[in-house]
Design an enzyme around this catalytic site. Sequence first.
Site, PDB file in Angstrom:
ATOM      1  N   PRO A   1       0.804  -1.231   0.000  1.00 41.53           N
ATOM      2  CG  PRO A   1      -0.779  -1.543   1.681  1.00 41.53           C
ATOM      3  CD  PRO A   1       0.492  -2.116   1.124  1.00 41.53           C
TER       4      PRO A   1
ATOM      5  CD  GLU B   1       1.220   2.908 -18.767  1.00 42.28           C
ATOM      6  OE1 GLU B   1       1.536   3.815 -19.537  1.00 42.28           O
ATOM      7  OE2 GLU B   1       1.271   1.711 -19.072  1.00 42.28           O
TER       8      GLU B   1
END
Lengths: 706, 199
Positions: A589, A661
């Site tokens: 995370p 992306e």
Amino acid sequence: MKIPAPQHSGAVGVARPRLEAPDKVAGKARYAADAAVPGSAFGYVVTAPVARGRVRHIDSEAVRGMPGVVGVLDHRNAPRLNPEAGNFFGPDGSLRLLQDDAIPYAGRPVALVVAETFEQARTAAAALRIDYATATHDTGFAADHPSARPASTAFGPDAEIGDVEAELAASAVIVDERYRTPEQHGAAMEPHSATAWWEDGRLQVLDCNQGPFTMAMTLAVLLRLDPAQVRIRAEHVGGGFGSKSMLGPHLVLAAMATTVLDRPVRVTLTRAQVFQTVAMRPATEQRLRIGADTDGRLRALHHEAAFAGSPIAEYVENCPEPSKVLYAAPAIRTRLTTVPLDILPPYSVRGPGLTPGSFALESAMDEVAERLGMDPVDVRLRNEPAAGPVTGLPFRGRNLAACLHEGARRFAWHTRDHRPRRRREGGLLIGTGMAATCFSTGALPSSATITAETDGTYTVAIGASDIGTGARTALTAIAADALDVGPERIRLRIADSDLGLAWAAGGSRGTTSWAWAITMAAAELRAAAPATRPFTVSADTSEAFAALPYAERHAYSAVFTQVAVDPATGEIRVRRLLGVFAVGRIVNPLLARSQAVGGLITGLSTALHEDGTRDRVTGRNANPDFAGYHIAAHADVPGIEAHFVPDHDPDDPSGIKGIGEIGTVGTAAAIANAVWHATGTRQRTLPLRLDRVLEPGRTEGDLPVR
Amino acid sequence: MSDRTRSAITLHANGDARALTVDNRRTLLDALRDDLGLTGAKKGCDHGQCGACTVLVNGRRVVSCLTLAAAADGSEVTTVEGLAGADRLSPLQEAFVRLDGLQCGFCTPGQLCSATAVLAEHAAGWPSAATRPDRPYAPGRPTPALDAAEIRERMSGNLCRCGAYPQIVRAVLEAARDTAAEHAHTPETGAADLEESHA
Ligand code: FES
Ligand code: FES
């Protein structure tokens, strides 16, 4: 083989600092230009200032006698290269350097001056006299340019579903607008550098790239070598963003120079040369036609996109992709056109296709909401498709609605007055905006080797590369769980083409592809239950990949933002930027969040700053440095919020998708929509420059709020 | 030995006196990297536009790509390799690791050297363009604590293409707080500034 479910020792899902961070903060991590290779000479690249023409004469003799000069390479003495070498899309003329006197674009390398020191090489390169024959060039991009032609269908054919014209005619509202985006550069902080030398019959290269294996294969084809003769390493890479996903000119020139001069040669591009010789995202022009009913349901979605290209290499900037994925509509048509010009062949930059494509689609969707007087979030939710809108294929983990709901909740979106130009703070206009996005995900064939060592540790070898994504740390956790041991017992080797078939860090498919290979090798090792150590297994995902069912595989996100606009100066400040992401299972995370935040910041940068400009008279980049090509700096960036919703890809053994992306995609539309909400004026051209936003004659205290 | 094109100089690099003969065209950055093997400092642009090459010369931050090595003769130069103590990283370096103030790490040496100087400049009472008029720096008054806006302004010469900015600012804030705590001085603001509330 069927892969047994990993046991999960608990390394995946835990926030851990990146493994190489202590080395990086201490200045100990060695990047491509850092290693001292004994006996290295330095190559300085000489580029053509003309956009089209040929080299008439290069006076290399005059500089050969200059202090320290070791050699000069040009088209008369450079090794012959294989014209079939290319990239994902086919043969690529930008790799065929110093092969003839032709100049297809400004910035084309025409010579390499090699000297004992960097300063000597630079001085001799500056003294090198070259005569050019200039031809008329054309670098002026426009969608209706006479040389426009259909783009390659490498990413699938144009969509043609239903009757777009009939559905538009039956629509209650129609949006029909054009959107423009400029050339954008990856602009990784590390300029491209490679050091090459021959050793025991093998070409050794220290490079910075996104995939040493694919680079080595391409280089072998280019130089007509046996692939086993080429070894490329890239241990630490200072960012890529697409700009290091193909063989760079620095590497091609270094490999040729060491071959001719028989000593190690380092070639490092200057920052200006990075802008001029390393592929950029092409300029685009797009037209969106959307028809909708009064309840917000789409009837027709027509997305036409044109992008600048080159006659010497194929490339596809797949702008219409989000229009094939995000929304249900009875009629969908997409058209993709390329306009070959006398420019450096473009290539992928962070969020290829979708970064410009979603700017157009999601701006147009906001205009649909405006015309209907609806909440833009509701318009998106109303058009959730049950299956692929164009393909009819099932979705694997479609959690766009969850992103929209969670983002709206965190942003307190329900308090928004959807009418524009209603809020001001002193001389500033305040607005909020949002956008929804997707990015295609999946895995590509890769291989991994794991050795169970005698001391109880495991050596995991995979041709991955860590360009700042955190791949090294993530793959260590994946391997630990797959082997059911703690991560401290994993020794990961990456970034070396000798480690075998591996996809590159690109297309948001790096970590997914590599993790799959590691998981498969670990399963085989555990199944073998070796009685003696060391014991080595290798696995290759090619077959498993081929057996994957066809499906719509995507990551999703919803981006929300608040901006303050000064109509007297045109300045836009992003005050808040929040992204909610469905990107599969989260391996780490801490690092995942950094990557998502970084993507949002790149999106902010494309929205407000980045403007690759070409001088029409010379055909050259007019702003090839950080003073001219602005990227977001500290003071441009507020506290950024990135959150993840539960998500996973059921066909992926680790359940992961890609994060690289999607953060960038969608941000520009969200910001442009917020600027409309603040000012009441639509901005359909990126970047949202001061001169485009400025309201002439406006001074403080003279600010009508409609 | 010096001649028309070269100079004999001494750089006190991270505490070590290093004698070398440099090409007069050699930048401090290239001398550090290629002559002294201190490759922590990075060349991102060679034009003073990115900050990756930032080092401390006599305690002040400079872009070493725009500094000639010969002009730095006799100077104390601190590079990223010299920021850590003998057996542990500096509080700033530790905060960068813990809070993930880096991705590719290429801008990181410059960010760290710059941030080290920012803390010192702030402690010395230097204001910035972001200094709030209601909390001025003035002789005899306690120095206002660094907040996120101050750090963003003061660090804006250091570009980061990976977009690690929020984590870098958080790391500098934490290190600033630790430094301030060492001086028995309680900052008014801290990392909480970054979690801006938008109620
Ligand atoms: S390398 Fe010195 S500022 Fe960029
Ligand atoms: S961490 Fe990559 S440029 Fe800053």
